[in-house]
Design a protein around this motif. Structure first.
Motif, PDB file in Angstrom:
ATOM      1  N   THR A 184      -3.820   5.513   3.092  1.00  0.00           N
ATOM      2  CA  THR A 184      -2.655   4.596   3.572  1.00  0.00           C
ATOM      3  C   THR A 184      -2.350   4.927   4.765  1.00  0.00           C
ATOM      4  O   THR A 184      -1.851   3.997   5.579  1.00  0.00           O
ATOM      5  CB  THR A 184      -1.646   5.095   2.368  1.00  0.00           C
ATOM      6  OG1 THR A 184      -2.088   4.841   1.099  1.00  0.00           O
ATOM      7  CG2 THR A 184      -0.420   4.371   2.787  1.00  0.00           C
ATOM      8  N   ALA A 232       0.900  -1.380  -0.064  1.00  0.00           N
ATOM      9  CA  ALA A 232      -0.065   0.099  -0.034  1.00  0.00           C
ATOM     10  C   ALA A 232       1.105   1.095   0.025  1.00  0.00           C
ATOM     11  O   ALA A 232       0.483   2.247  -0.899  1.00  0.00           O
ATOM     12  CB  ALA A 232      -0.938   0.028   0.974  1.00  0.00           C
ATOM     13  N   GLN A 233       1.913   1.208   0.895  1.00  0.00           N
ATOM     14  CA  GLN A 233       2.800   2.365   0.977  1.00  0.00           C
ATOM     15  C   GLN A 233       3.522   2.647  -0.380  1.00  0.00           C
ATOM     16  O   GLN A 233       3.814   3.812  -0.693  1.00  0.00           O
ATOM     17  CB  GLN A 233       3.973   2.240   2.249  1.00  0.00           C
ATOM     18  CG  GLN A 233       4.758   3.451   1.905  1.00  0.00           C
ATOM     19  CD  GLN A 233       4.151   4.516   2.415  1.00  0.00           C
ATOM     20  OE1 GLN A 233       3.220   4.914   2.956  1.00  0.00           O
ATOM     21  NE2 GLN A 233       4.846   5.846   1.948  1.00  0.00           N
TER      22      GLN A 233
END
Length: 172
Positions: free
Chosen positions: A18, A4-5
Motif C-alpha cells: 500500500t 487501497a488504503q
C-alpha cells in the motif's frame, strides 16, 4: 489509492504494498495531501516508524488545503520519534507561513512546549553522563545544580520523565 488504503493494510496486512501505491500517488498528485497523510498513518500505526511518519505528515501539512491540525500532529509525531529539533524547526517554518493569528498563537505555544521538553531532555542526558543513571524525577536536575528551576508547561500540565529519559507532559 484511497480504496487501497481503506482495505489493504488492515484487512490483508499489505502495508508495504500500500505504501508503494501511496508513494506513486504522492509523486503524481502533488496537490493532494491525502497520500502523505495515509503514509503517515501506515508508518506510525502499522510499521512503528514515527520518524518516517513525521516526514510524511510534514509534507502533507505543507500542501494547500491540508487540515491545519496536521502541523501540530507532525510536530507531535516528531516528538515521539525523538526528533524534537526537527519538530521545532518545522513549526518555526509553519508559523512564518501562517497568516491566521489564532493558528499562529497555537503553533507558537506548541513550539515553546517542545523547546522546553528539548531543554529538559538535554539536561537529563547531562545528568546521565554525570551520575551514570537517568533521574527518576525532574527535581533531581535542580538538586544536582543542572537547572535552577523547571520550565512550566505552556499548556498547564506538568513535565515528567518517561522510561529512557524522554520527557512528556500531563497536558494533552
Amino acid at each position: 489509492y484511497v480504496l487501497a488504503q481503506m482495505t489493504l493494510p488492515y484487512d490483508a496486512g499489505m502495508v508495504r504494498e500500500t505504501n508503494e501505491l501511496l508513494e506513486r500517488a504522492a509523486a503524481v498528485r502533488t496537490d493532494d495531501y491525502r497520500p502523505h497523510f495515509f503514509l503517515w498513518h501506515n508508518y506510525f500505526t502499522y510499521l512503528n516508524d514515527p520518524k518516517t511518519a513525521g516526514l510524511h505528515l510534514e509534507k502533507a501539512a505543507r500542501i494547500p488545503g491540508a487540515p491545519t491540525y496536521f502541523a501540530t500532529l507532525a510536530a507531535r509525531t516528531n516528538l515521539y520519534a525523538g526528533q524534537i529539533y526537527a519538530a521545532v524547526v518545522f513549526l518555526e517554518e509553519t508559523i512564518k507561513e501562517t497568516s491566521d493569528p489564532e493558528l499562529k498563537r497555537f503553533l507558537t505555544m506548541r513550539q515553546e512546549a517542545l523547546k522546553r521538553i528539548g531543554f529538559l531532555e538535554v539536561k537529563i542526558q547531562k545528568f546521565r553522563e554525570l551520575h551514570k543513571r537517568i533521574p527518576t524525577q525532574l527535581q533531581e536536575l535542580i538538586d544536582c545544580g543542572l537547572v535552577t528551576q523547571l520550565p512550566r508547561d505552556p499548556y498547564g500540565g506538568e513535565f515528567y520523565i518517561m522510561e529512557g529519559g524522554r520527557v512528556y507532559t500531563t497536558s494533552k
